[in-house]
Design a protein around this motif. Sequence first.
Motif, PDB file in Angstrom:
ATOM      1  N   TYR A 171       0.858  -1.181   0.000  1.00 25.34           N
ATOM      2  CA  TYR A 171       0.000   0.000   0.000  1.00 25.34           C
ATOM      3  C   TYR A 171       0.891   1.226   0.000  1.00 25.34           C
ATOM      4  CZ  TYR A 171      -4.347  -2.527   0.821  1.00 25.34           C
ATOM      5  OH  TYR A 171      -5.455  -3.331   0.678  1.00 25.34           O
ATOM      6  N   LEU A 172       0.808   1.998  -1.081  1.00 24.58           N
ATOM      7  CA  LEU A 172       1.542   3.254  -1.166  1.00 24.58           C
ATOM      8  C   LEU A 172       0.614   4.409  -0.816  1.00 24.58           C
ATOM      9  CD1 LEU A 172       3.562   2.805  -4.509  1.00 24.58           C
ATOM     10  CD2 LEU A 172       4.288   2.305  -2.166  1.00 24.58           C
ATOM     11  N   GLU A 173       1.158   5.361  -0.100  1.00 24.24           N
ATOM     12  CA  GLU A 173       0.382   6.571   0.181  1.00 24.24           C
ATOM     13  C   GLU A 173       0.531   7.511  -1.008  1.00 24.24           C
ATOM     14  OE1 GLU A 173       0.219  10.471   3.086  1.00 24.24           O
ATOM     15  OE2 GLU A 173       1.627   8.851   3.529  1.00 24.24           O
ATOM     16  N   ILE A 174      -0.565   7.698  -1.726  1.00 24.13           N
ATOM     17  CA  ILE A 174      -0.583   8.569  -2.902  1.00 24.13           C
ATOM     18  C   ILE A 174      -1.702   9.599  -2.710  1.00 24.13           C
ATOM     19  CG2 ILE A 174      -0.880   8.679  -5.409  1.00 24.13           C
ATOM     20  CD1 ILE A 174       0.155   5.843  -5.581  1.00 24.13           C
ATOM     21  N   ASP A 175      -1.321  10.854  -2.698  1.00 21.66           N
ATOM     22  CA  ASP A 175      -2.280  11.943  -2.461  1.00 21.66           C
ATOM     23  C   ASP A 175      -3.041  11.731  -1.154  1.00 21.66           C
ATOM     24  OD1 ASP A 175      -1.527  13.121  -4.856  1.00 21.66           O
ATOM     25  OD2 ASP A 175      -3.046  12.034  -6.012  1.00 21.66           O
ATOM     26  N   GLY A 176      -2.330  11.219  -0.125  1.00 22.14           N
ATOM     27  CA  GLY A 176      -2.936  11.057   1.182  1.00 22.14           C
ATOM     28  C   GLY A 176      -3.848   9.860   1.313  1.00 22.14           C
ATOM     29  N   LYS A 177      -3.868   8.957   0.312  1.00 19.06           N
ATOM     30  CA  LYS A 177      -4.744   7.800   0.338  1.00 19.06           C
ATOM     31  C   LYS A 177      -3.931   6.525   0.102  1.00 19.06           C
ATOM     32  CE  LYS A 177      -8.631  10.465  -1.509  1.00 19.06           C
ATOM     33  NZ  LYS A 177      -9.611  10.591  -2.622  1.00 19.06           N
ATOM     34  N   VAL A 217       5.308   4.092   2.074  1.00 18.12           N
ATOM     35  CA  VAL A 217       4.676   2.777   2.159  1.00 18.12           C
ATOM     36  C   VAL A 217       3.984   2.631   3.506  1.00 18.12           C
ATOM     37  CG1 VAL A 217       5.053   0.291   2.050  1.00 18.12           C
ATOM     38  CG2 VAL A 217       6.449   1.830   0.647  1.00 18.12           C
ATOM     39  N   LEU A 218       2.756   2.136   3.477  1.00 19.14           N
ATOM     40  CA  LEU A 218       2.002   1.866   4.695  1.00 19.14           C
ATOM     41  C   LEU A 218       2.287   0.439   5.139  1.00 19.14           C
ATOM     42  CD1 LEU A 218      -1.382   3.448   3.587  1.00 19.14           C
ATOM     43  CD2 LEU A 218       0.391   4.488   5.001  1.00 19.14           C
ATOM     44  N   ALA A 219       2.572   0.249   6.414  1.00 19.10           N
ATOM     45  CA  ALA A 219       2.882  -1.063   6.954  1.00 19.10           C
ATOM     46  C   ALA A 219       1.943  -1.382   8.099  1.00 19.10           C
ATOM     47  CB  ALA A 219       4.335  -1.118   7.434  1.00 19.10           C
ATOM     48  N   GLY A 220       1.831  -2.671   8.420  1.00 16.99           N
ATOM     49  CA  GLY A 220       0.985  -3.103   9.524  1.00 16.99           C
ATOM     50  C   GLY A 220      -0.285  -3.751   9.025  1.00 16.99           C
ATOM     51  N   ASN A 221      -1.263  -3.864   9.894  1.00 13.93           N
ATOM     52  CA  ASN A 221      -2.538  -4.498   9.561  1.00 13.93           C
ATOM     53  C   ASN A 221      -3.419  -3.500   8.826  1.00 13.93           C
ATOM     54  OD1 ASN A 221      -4.825  -6.013   9.347  1.00 13.93           O
ATOM     55  ND2 ASN A 221      -5.319  -5.989  11.546  1.00 13.93           N
ATOM     56  N   LEU A 222      -3.541  -3.703   7.525  1.00 18.00           N
ATOM     57  CA  LEU A 222      -4.316  -2.758   6.706  1.00 18.00           C
ATOM     58  C   LEU A 222      -5.684  -3.314   6.351  1.00 18.00           C
ATOM     59  CD1 LEU A 222      -1.489  -1.547   4.295  1.00 18.00           C
ATOM     60  CD2 LEU A 222      -2.190  -0.608   6.488  1.00 18.00           C
ATOM     61  N   ASP A 223      -6.092  -4.411   7.003  1.00 15.01           N
ATOM     62  CA  ASP A 223      -7.399  -4.981   6.683  1.00 15.01           C
ATOM     63  C   ASP A 223      -8.533  -4.014   7.016  1.00 15.01           C
ATOM     64  OD1 ASP A 223      -6.136  -7.249   5.882  1.00 15.01           O
ATOM     65  OD2 ASP A 223      -6.434  -8.328   7.780  1.00 15.01           O
ATOM     66  N   VAL A 224      -8.271  -3.099   7.960  1.00 14.14           N
ATOM     67  CA  VAL A 224      -9.338  -2.170   8.368  1.00 14.14           C
ATOM     68  C   VAL A 224      -9.453  -1.011   7.387  1.00 14.14           C
ATOM     69  CG1 VAL A 224      -9.075  -2.758  10.798  1.00 14.14           C
ATOM     70  CG2 VAL A 224      -7.734  -0.890   9.826  1.00 14.14           C
ATOM     71  N   LEU A 225      -8.519  -0.897   6.456  1.00 15.88           N
ATOM     72  CA  LEU A 225      -8.555   0.209   5.509  1.00 15.88           C
ATOM     73  C   LEU A 225      -9.278  -0.199   4.244  1.00 15.88           C
ATOM     74  CD1 LEU A 225      -4.921   1.619   5.811  1.00 15.88           C
ATOM     75  CD2 LEU A 225      -7.007   2.450   6.915  1.00 15.88           C
ATOM     76  N   ALA A 226     -10.036   0.674   3.704  1.00 19.58           N
ATOM     77  CA  ALA A 226     -10.679   0.446   2.415  1.00 19.58           C
ATOM     78  C   ALA A 226      -9.917   1.207   1.350  1.00 19.58           C
ATOM     79  CB  ALA A 226     -12.146   0.901   2.466  1.00 19.58           C
ATOM     80  N   GLU A 227     -10.025   0.750   0.140  1.00 18.39           N
ATOM     81  CA  GLU A 227      -9.332   1.387  -0.965  1.00 18.39           C
ATOM     82  C   GLU A 227      -9.740   2.855  -1.056  1.00 18.39           C
ATOM     83  OE1 GLU A 227      -6.702   1.382  -4.249  1.00 18.39           O
ATOM     84  OE2 GLU A 227      -7.115  -0.188  -2.793  1.00 18.39           O
ATOM     85  N   ALA A 228      -8.737   3.734  -1.196  1.00 13.03           N
ATOM     86  CA  ALA A 228      -8.936   5.173  -1.427  1.00 13.03           C
ATOM     87  C   ALA A 228      -9.416   5.922  -0.192  1.00 13.03           C
ATOM     88  CB  ALA A 228      -9.878   5.416  -2.584  1.00 13.03           C
ATOM     89  N   GLN A 229      -9.315   5.322   1.016  1.00 14.14           N
ATOM     90  CA  GLN A 229      -9.652   6.038   2.240  1.00 14.14           C
ATOM     91  C   GLN A 229      -8.443   6.838   2.721  1.00 14.14           C
ATOM     92  OE1 GLN A 229     -12.726   6.215   3.805  1.00 14.14           O
ATOM     93  NE2 GLN A 229     -13.347   5.239   1.883  1.00 14.14           N
ATOM     94  N   PRO A 230      -8.646   7.972   3.344  1.00 14.49           N
ATOM     95  CA  PRO A 230      -7.505   8.781   3.796  1.00 14.49           C
ATOM     96  C   PRO A 230      -6.630   7.995   4.791  1.00 14.49           C
ATOM     97  CG  PRO A 230      -9.523  10.039   3.856  1.00 14.49           C
ATOM     98  CD  PRO A 230      -9.926   8.636   3.580  1.00 14.49           C
ATOM     99  N   ALA A 231      -5.321   8.166   4.675  1.00  6.34           N
ATOM    100  CA  ALA A 231      -4.375   7.511   5.575  1.00  6.34           C
ATOM    101  C   ALA A 231      -3.097   8.323   5.553  1.00  6.34           C
ATOM    102  CB  ALA A 231      -4.118   6.067   5.151  1.00  6.34           C
TER     103      ALA A 231
END
Length: 237
Positions: A171-177, A217-231
């Motif tokens: 998961y790459l952080e692109i434009d804050g998502k 790059v986002l690391a860790g448990n990303l199951d709680v994230l949905a595609e295109a949600q702010p992160a």
Amino acid sequence: MPALNVEAARAELEVARADERLAQVNVDYGHIKAPYAGVITQRNVSPGDYLQPGGGGGNSRPLFVLEQTDPVRIFVGVPELASFFIHEQDTAIIRFQAIPGVTRQGKVVRTGFSLNPSTRTLQTEIDIPNSDGHLHPGWYVTVSITVERKQVWTLPSNAIGFQGQQNYFVYLEIDGKPVRTPVLIGPSDDTHTEVLRKFSPGANTNDWPTFDGTERVLAGNLDVLAEAQPAAAAKNP
């Protein structure tokens, strides 16, 4: 007549010498010479047993089983993903279930070159010195092969996910998502994994760009994230 007697005596002498050689061969069969130094791990005969010539039957057994114990050779199946990076004389660290906490160092002496079609692994042989005789053939071991890779980009292994067979992504952080991005990976030591290339829309796999270190790059448990949600990507301490 005297000349004939001499020739006959010579012929008899050669026959006697041939008989002697045959008798010596039969005597030599009573002495078993080891082809190399080792330890007899099986003895299927005892003094006084009557032995017959060996055959190809299912009940035939060797008289002895001799195993070379110095060095000890380890056979390990290297996963396909890491098989390309294995070379002769690579260093291997071996851990033994029978003697916890003890490690030995060995060297890769050869590989099978082709992979096992069933397990998709490369059979690799490693020799370990065993002059003290502490290591026993037949033990189960855990092997770590040191692969030297310089000037490469790596990520924490928990930042890399997979879906299907050898389809890896981060998961790459692109434009804050967070954007799930397919990647090609290299060797892994379970803690960090080498990343080779990242997906580029419309590009052939061989044309995917390499990592340049600017990626977030986002690391860790990303199951709680949905595609295109702010992160937000965590900064290194």
